[in-house]
Every structure is written in structure tokens, then in C-alpha cells.
Write an enzyme that holds these catalytic residues in place. Sequence first.
Site, short mmCIF file in Angstrom:
data_model
loop_
_atom_site.label_atom_id
_atom_site.label_comp_id
_atom_site.label_asym_id
_atom_site.label_seq_id
_atom_site.Cartn_x
_atom_site.Cartn_y
_atom_site.Cartn_z
N ASP A 1 6.08 10.38 20.68
CA ASP A 1 5.01 9.83 19.84
C ASP A 1 5.22 8.34 19.64
O ASP A 1 4.26 7.56 19.63
CB ASP A 1 5.01 10.51 18.46
CG ASP A 1 4.33 11.86 18.47
OD1 ASP A 1 3.58 12.13 19.42
OD2 ASP A 1 4.57 12.65 17.55
N PHE B 1 -8.60 -4.07 -10.36
CA PHE B 1 -7.63 -3.38 -9.49
C PHE B 1 -6.22 -3.69 -10.02
O PHE B 1 -5.40 -4.27 -9.34
CB PHE B 1 -7.80 -3.86 -8.05
CG PHE B 1 -6.98 -3.13 -7.01
CD1 PHE B 1 -6.23 -1.99 -7.32
CD2 PHE B 1 -6.97 -3.58 -5.70
CE1 PHE B 1 -5.48 -1.34 -6.36
CE2 PHE B 1 -6.21 -2.95 -4.72
CZ PHE B 1 -5.47 -1.83 -5.05
N LYS C 1 10.72 8.22 12.94
CA LYS C 1 11.07 8.99 14.13
C LYS C 1 11.97 8.17 15.06
O LYS C 1 11.65 7.02 15.38
CB LYS C 1 9.81 9.40 14.90
CG LYS C 1 8.89 10.33 14.12
CD LYS C 1 7.63 10.62 14.93
CE LYS C 1 6.68 11.53 14.15
NZ LYS C 1 5.43 11.77 14.89
N GLU D 1 10.27 12.04 6.70
CA GLU D 1 8.98 11.80 6.05
C GLU D 1 9.21 11.42 4.59
O GLU D 1 10.16 11.89 3.96
CB GLU D 1 8.12 13.07 6.10
CG GLU D 1 8.10 13.79 7.43
CD GLU D 1 7.33 13.04 8.50
OE1 GLU D 1 6.57 12.12 8.14
OE2 GLU D 1 7.50 13.36 9.67
N LYS E 1 11.51 10.89 20.20
CA LYS E 1 10.15 11.38 19.92
C LYS E 1 9.17 10.48 20.68
O LYS E 1 8.98 9.32 20.32
CB LYS E 1 9.84 11.35 18.43
CG LYS E 1 10.44 12.48 17.63
CD LYS E 1 11.92 12.37 17.45
CE LYS E 1 12.48 13.43 16.52
NZ LYS E 1 13.95 13.37 16.47
N ASP F 1 0.91 4.20 1.36
CA ASP F 1 1.27 4.79 2.66
C ASP F 1 2.27 3.91 3.40
O ASP F 1 3.18 4.40 4.08
CB ASP F 1 0.03 4.99 3.53
CG ASP F 1 -0.90 6.06 2.98
OD1 ASP F 1 -0.41 6.98 2.30
OD2 ASP F 1 -2.12 5.97 3.22
N LYS F 2 2.12 2.59 3.27
CA LYS F 2 3.05 1.68 3.94
C LYS F 2 4.40 1.64 3.23
O LYS F 2 5.43 1.43 3.88
CB LYS F 2 2.43 0.28 4.01
CG LYS F 2 1.45 0.14 5.15
CD LYS F 2 2.18 0.08 6.49
CE LYS F 2 1.57 1.00 7.49
NZ LYS F 2 2.42 1.32 8.61
N ASP G 1 -2.28 5.80 -6.19
CA ASP G 1 -2.60 6.73 -5.10
C ASP G 1 -1.30 7.15 -4.44
O ASP G 1 -0.46 6.30 -4.13
CB ASP G 1 -3.51 6.03 -4.09
CG ASP G 1 -4.08 6.98 -3.04
OD1 ASP G 1 -3.98 8.21 -3.22
OD2 ASP G 1 -4.63 6.48 -2.04
N ALA G 2 -1.11 8.42 -4.20
CA ALA G 2 0.10 8.88 -3.52
C ALA G 2 0.13 8.34 -2.09
O ALA G 2 -0.90 8.12 -1.46
CB ALA G 2 0.15 10.41 -3.49
N LYS H 1 -5.69 -4.33 0.60
CA LYS H 1 -6.32 -3.91 1.86
C LYS H 1 -7.26 -5.02 2.32
O LYS H 1 -7.79 -5.78 1.51
CB LYS H 1 -7.13 -2.62 1.66
CG LYS H 1 -6.31 -1.42 1.24
CD LYS H 1 -7.17 -0.18 1.06
CE LYS H 1 -7.47 0.49 2.37
NZ LYS H 1 -8.15 1.80 2.19
N HIS I 1 0.86 -1.19 0.00
CA HIS I 1 0.00 0.00 0.00
C HIS I 1 0.89 1.24 0.00
O HIS I 1 1.92 1.28 0.68
CB HIS I 1 -0.89 -0.01 1.25
CG HIS I 1 -1.88 1.09 1.29
ND1 HIS I 1 -1.55 2.39 1.65
CD2 HIS I 1 -3.21 1.12 1.01
CE1 HIS I 1 -2.63 3.15 1.59
NE2 HIS I 1 -3.65 2.41 1.21
N GLU J 1 14.28 16.08 9.17
CA GLU J 1 15.42 16.60 9.91
C GLU J 1 16.25 15.45 10.48
O GLU J 1 15.70 14.47 10.98
CB GLU J 1 14.95 17.47 11.07
CG GLU J 1 14.04 18.63 10.67
CD GLU J 1 12.60 18.21 10.46
OE1 GLU J 1 12.02 18.62 9.42
OE2 GLU J 1 12.06 17.47 11.28
N ARG K 1 0.26 7.98 7.63
CA ARG K 1 -1.18 8.09 7.37
C ARG K 1 -1.97 6.86 7.81
O ARG K 1 -3.19 6.81 7.64
CB ARG K 1 -1.44 8.35 5.88
CG ARG K 1 -1.43 9.81 5.53
CD ARG K 1 -2.27 10.12 4.31
NE ARG K 1 -1.92 9.36 3.13
CZ ARG K 1 -2.17 9.79 1.89
NH1 ARG K 1 -2.73 10.96 1.70
NH2 ARG K 1 -1.85 9.05 0.85
N LYS K 2 -1.29 5.85 8.36
CA LYS K 2 -2.00 4.63 8.76
C LYS K 2 -1.80 4.37 10.25
O LYS K 2 -1.48 3.26 10.66
CB LYS K 2 -1.51 3.46 7.91
CG LYS K 2 -1.99 3.52 6.47
CD LYS K 2 -3.50 3.34 6.39
CE LYS K 2 -4.03 3.52 4.98
NZ LYS K 2 -4.15 4.93 4.59
#
Length: 421
Positions: free
Chosen positions: A283, A242, A277, A42, A281, A16-17, A250-251, A166, A14, A55, A256-257
Site C-alpha cells: 500500500d 472556529f 505501515k 493505527e 506493506k 486525522d493528520k 472532531d475525532a 483546511k 487537523h 500489530e 482518512r486523508k
Amino acid sequence: MPYLFTSESVSEGHPDKVADQISDAVLDSFLAFDPHSKVAVETLVTTGQVVLAGEVKSNAYVDVQSIARDTINRIGYTRSEYMFDGNSCGILSAIHEQSSDINQGVDREAPEQQGAGDQGMMFGYATAETDNYMPLALDISHRLLRELATLRRENKEITYLRPDAKAQVTIEYNDDNQPSRINTIVVSTQHDDFDTDEAMLRKIEDDVKHILIPRVKAQLKEELQHLFDENITYHINPTGKFVIGGPHGDAGLTGRKIIVDTYGGKGAHGGGAFSGKDPSKVDRSAAYASRHIAKNLVAAGICSEALVQVSYAIGVAEPTSIYINTYGTAIDGLTDVRISEAVRNLFPLTPYEIEKRLKLRAPIYAETAAYGHMGRQPETKTKTFIRNVDGKEQEMEISVELFTWEALDYVDALKTELLGS
């Protein structure tokens, strides 16, 4: 009253992955050659193009272009017809040095005084409904896609699969909040072109139901296998064709996941992404620490469901709050407040202590970037990293411990602290 709950997962192919895996592969390389690296990378992927931004503060130099290409090829984007190919896609790096304003709040003369790399709240969750203490709908969704990827790489029983996919699973729960059956399974998988759309849909549906589903069902413990009854509603490639997928369809963007990465919508999420990260961090590191606490609480029999929240102020070492909710499942005589006190006593939650306890300054992150960061099996693995210095290739082998936050190493301590046993 019975109710339905749904979770989804996405495959390593995918878009995003793909972005997450590139970001974490870059992070791992920096940490391999300089464990003190500060990294926030990123990734954007689209048709024939990868953009890296973010960074980095490190004494190491790594070839981010080679890392991105190797990651894309490993995922399976190796053919020009995919319109996204690891050997030929363009790669632009816009990585720059970490802000000194941020760094001054993190690095301290005494390492144990290290401040949090950002403000925010992080959550960990665990439930007794599966052996890995993960929500069942998400666990099955991950299993469907991992097995689909295995079938793709085997290229024997199913020979037309492409990397993007998916899955979504809806579980029906009874009045006692126990899973009673699988209501719906959705699988969408990218595939090679077929002669006709009708033949394509029939073939994919038949293979998913009679090859993929039995392999996934066999992985589950016997008391869960009965959930796969004959009344499941299947939606398999429900939009039809598909063929165009991945970053060409798709970008993709890093981070995003975040619900796929964590608990599939169960519990809660603080909003911060993980991939790319370094562990300064919170997060990332505090989310792992919160999962570690929640899982050990449930495994110790303190409760059958646990949500753990911690929060931080940027540049401050100690968390600003710790909150625990057992949803009324704690054993008689134990309150959530008492459990929170025990957690404070047993689990130091400064960024330095989390990094140290969970061994987060090692290059362990590429393996987290697909099929969930939680619910995975801890293991020790030897990883090889290569970089070019002054025209000479340097190779480094490192033995690392993966998914340390999944270890059940505080069960006895929690029992002693809370149960006196």
C-alpha cells in the site's frame, strides 16, 4: 470547453493528520532501532485521549506514549484550553504482535523472495503543470497550509492562529487543459476567541488575503503567479467561528486523508492508506514506487501526464500487473504499451527491490505524514531517536534520505530506453 477542478489539503493540526503523524513517529522509532521491524499502527485521537492499536513484530522496544506526546506537542497542541494537550492527554496502547499467518507470506529465507504484505492496487501520478510534477490545485492547497503553519509558529504577523486548518483551491482550465486562473480559494483556520464574531471574521479574512496569499503567490514561478487575479472567490472561515477544533472538535483516525496524501483527486487511488505501515506493506512502498516511475517519465519528456498502476497478491513477490496511461500525451511514436515495457525493464517492482532502490527501511516516515507524501523535496537529514532500556536512556543519531521516490534519477535511463538518446 473550459472546466473547473478542485483539490483540498489539511494542516498538521487537523485531527486525522495528528493521528497520521503519531503513527509514523511510532513506525520511525521501531525502524531506527530495528530496521527489519514489521509495523502496522493505527491511531485514534479525540478529546483528551489517544488510542494506539495495531500489530508490531520487532526486536526493539519503544515508548509509544512518549512518542505520541512529543508529536502532539511539536504540532502545537500545548495548551489545556485546546482540550487536547500533549502533556496531559490520556494515551492507551493496544498494540500486539503481528499475525504469524500474514508474516509467513512476507518473510522468506532469501530476502529477495519477500512477498507482498497485502493484495491490492497502487497508483502513481505526475503532471508537467508544476515544477514538482504535482497537480496545481493540490500544490497550492498544501502551500497555503504550510505557510499558515509558519505564520502560526512565527506568531508575529498573525498572532491568533491555532493548529487545525483546511484549504481548498479550484482551478479553471482552458480548452487546451492548461490552468488559466484560480476560481475559488477556501481557507478555514482554527483561532483564538475574539471579542466579537464580526471583528473576528473581518480580521481573519483581511489577514488571509493580504498576508497569507501574497506569501504563497511569491513561492510560485512567474508564469503561475498571474493565476491570482482580482476575481477569485474567497470563502474564509465560511461557517464563522472556529475556536473549537483539533481532536476536541472532531475525532481523528490514521489513514482518512489518502487523497490529500497523494494527488488531490487527480489520477487515481487504490484505496490503501500509508501512515503507520512499514514498507513491506505495498500500500505504501508500491505507491511510492509508482510515483517515482510517473515523475521520471514526465521529467524525461516522454509524456506530459502519466498514471502508473501496479497490483499485487499477498505473499507473492512479483506484481500481478503493471499499467501505464499517458492520457494521449506521449510523444509521437510511443504507445503506452511500449512505455510499460520500458518500465518493466528498468524498474524491478518486487517489494524487496522497491525497499532497496528507494531506501525504505530507514526511519523516514514522520516527515511524510503532513502536507502530502508526493511532490516533496528529497533531502538528507540527521535524525535523533531516544529509547529507555533497563532504566538507561539510549540515544541514536541516523542520517537518512527523505523522499527518495521524488528523485529524478531515471530520466537518462528512460530517454535511452525509449528515445535512444
